[in-house]
Scaffold this active site. Structure first.
Site, PDB file in Angstrom:
ATOM      1  N   ARG A  85     -22.015  15.720  49.315  1.00  0.00           N
ATOM      2  CA  ARG A  85     -21.760  15.219  47.972  1.00  0.00           C
ATOM      3  C   ARG A  85     -22.409  13.855  47.782  1.00  0.00           C
ATOM      4  O   ARG A  85     -22.426  13.042  48.684  1.00  0.00           O
ATOM      5  CB  ARG A  85     -20.253  15.117  47.732  1.00  0.00           C
ATOM      6  CG  ARG A  85     -19.683  16.389  47.161  1.00  0.00           C
ATOM      7  CD  ARG A  85     -18.194  16.377  47.068  1.00  0.00           C
ATOM      8  NE  ARG A  85     -17.624  15.201  46.410  1.00  0.00           N
ATOM      9  CZ  ARG A  85     -16.343  15.084  46.088  1.00  0.00           C
ATOM     10  NH1 ARG A  85     -15.508  16.065  46.361  1.00  0.00           N
ATOM     11  NH2 ARG A  85     -15.887  13.995  45.512  1.00  0.00           N
ATOM     12  N   ARG A 135     -13.835   4.640  46.367  1.00  0.00           N
ATOM     13  CA  ARG A 135     -12.862   5.689  45.999  1.00  0.00           C
ATOM     14  C   ARG A 135     -11.527   5.440  46.699  1.00  0.00           C
ATOM     15  O   ARG A 135     -10.467   5.683  46.146  1.00  0.00           O
ATOM     16  CB  ARG A 135     -13.430   7.062  46.348  1.00  0.00           C
ATOM     17  CG  ARG A 135     -14.537   7.468  45.359  1.00  0.00           C
ATOM     18  CD  ARG A 135     -15.514   8.460  45.960  1.00  0.00           C
ATOM     19  NE  ARG A 135     -14.944   9.737  46.265  1.00  0.00           N
ATOM     20  CZ  ARG A 135     -15.396  10.531  47.246  1.00  0.00           C
ATOM     21  NH1 ARG A 135     -16.410  10.155  47.986  1.00  0.00           N
ATOM     22  NH2 ARG A 135     -14.843  11.687  47.457  1.00  0.00           N
TER      23      ARG A 135
HETATM   24  P1  AMP Z   1     -12.837  14.618  43.658  1.00  0.00           P
HETATM   25  O1  AMP Z   1     -13.706  15.825  43.780  1.00  0.00           O
HETATM   26  O2  AMP Z   1     -11.407  14.960  43.412  1.00  0.00           O
HETATM   27  O3  AMP Z   1     -13.027  13.665  44.814  1.00  0.00           O
HETATM   28  O4  AMP Z   1     -13.342  13.831  42.353  1.00  0.00           O
HETATM   29  C1  AMP Z   1     -14.662  13.371  42.236  1.00  0.00           C
HETATM   30  C2  AMP Z   1     -14.789  12.396  41.086  1.00  0.00           C
HETATM   31  O5  AMP Z   1     -14.455  13.046  39.849  1.00  0.00           O
HETATM   32  C3  AMP Z   1     -13.880  11.179  41.144  1.00  0.00           C
HETATM   33  O6  AMP Z   1     -14.380  10.151  41.964  1.00  0.00           O
HETATM   34  C4  AMP Z   1     -13.845  10.786  39.664  1.00  0.00           C
HETATM   35  O7  AMP Z   1     -15.042  10.158  39.266  1.00  0.00           O
HETATM   36  C5  AMP Z   1     -13.786  12.143  38.967  1.00  0.00           C
HETATM   37  N1  AMP Z   1     -12.393  12.603  38.825  1.00  0.00           N
HETATM   38  C6  AMP Z   1     -11.803  13.623  39.489  1.00  0.00           C
HETATM   39  N2  AMP Z   1     -10.510  13.743  39.149  1.00  0.00           N
HETATM   40  C7  AMP Z   1     -10.279  12.752  38.243  1.00  0.00           C
HETATM   41  C8  AMP Z   1      -9.132  12.332  37.512  1.00  0.00           C
HETATM   42  N3  AMP Z   1      -7.932  12.927  37.638  1.00  0.00           N
HETATM   43  N4  AMP Z   1      -9.256  11.282  36.658  1.00  0.00           N
HETATM   44  C9  AMP Z   1     -10.436  10.666  36.499  1.00  0.00           C
HETATM   45  N5  AMP Z   1     -11.551  10.993  37.154  1.00  0.00           N
HETATM   46  C10 AMP Z   1     -11.483  12.032  38.034  1.00  0.00           C
END
Ligand code: AMP
Length: 209
Positions: A156, A167
């Protein structure tokens, strides 16, 4: 049954969401996967969220609320990656109320910083189904291809050292109030996200069945 999986990036949410959705026949709603596919398609939504995602920042609460509302229409789901802060948890409660749905458990996978960095820096994911692998601890059977669907594996863009740390910081800042919100409702189930995935799954299974 309606479940929410919560934890730092790399705590194992995605992996558990896939296992749980299969074993309990739940619809898996992964907000990160949905947003990544919008970015891939270069849709208007994708264009709007791309910069935030690359930097490891949260996309606006309003925007993700719209996305979630369009996916949560009936019960029987597992939410992975939403809600991530208190505002989102309150919004989710409103959305679900409209459809007469309630959250049964908020499952918090508590992982420490070292675990998260180690897992994410060696993580590879399936471009098609979102399954996660680890180059050392959980490699795919055939290098470069997903065991589940045969899709191509890739790293990723936000799994770089700098973005991983951002993060993690975003997670720390947003998590306490959210955990408290579900704890007060008696829905919090916290467990050790540093543990092996099968061990984690067994514990969740005992709690939710
Ligand atoms: P993840 O795959 O869950 O690690 O999410 C990847 C990215 O998507 C995050 O770093 C945020 O930029 C965005 N994202 C995912 N879930 C959320 C959320 N609940 N609220 C805001 N941004 C999100």
């Amino acid at each position: 049954m309606n479940l929410v999986l919560f934890g730092a990036p790399g705590s194992g949410k995605g992996t558990q969401a896939i296992i749980l959705s299969e074993r309990f026949n739940l619809i898996r709603i992964s907000l990160g996967d949905i947003l990544r596919s919008e970015v891939k398609e270069n849709s208007p939504l994708g264009q709007e969220v791309k910069g935030y995602m690359e930097k490891g920042l949260l996309v606006s609460d309003e925007l993700v609320a719209r996305v979630i509302e369009s996916h949560v229409k009936s019960g029987g789901f597992i939410l992975d990656g939403y809600p991530r802060n208190l505002t989102q948890a309150k919004t989710l409660a409103e959305i679900l109320k409209k459809h007469n749905i309630d959250i049964d458990r908020f499952i918090y996978l508590e992982a420490n910083r070292d675990t998260v960095i180690e897992r994410l820096s060696k993580r590879i994911v399936c471009k098609s189904c979102g399954a996660n692998y680890h180059l050392k601890n959980m490699p795919p059977k055939e290098e470069g291809f997903c065991d589940l669907c045969g899709g191509d594996l890739t790293q990723r863009k936000d799994d770089t050292p700098e973005v991983i740390l951002r993060r993690w910081e975003v997670f720390l800042k947003e998590s306490a109030q959210l955990i408290d919100f579900y704890q007060k409702q008696g829905k919090l189930f916290k467990l050790d996200g540093n543990a092996d995935k099968d061990e984690v799954f067994e514990k969740i299974k005992l709690e939710v069945r």
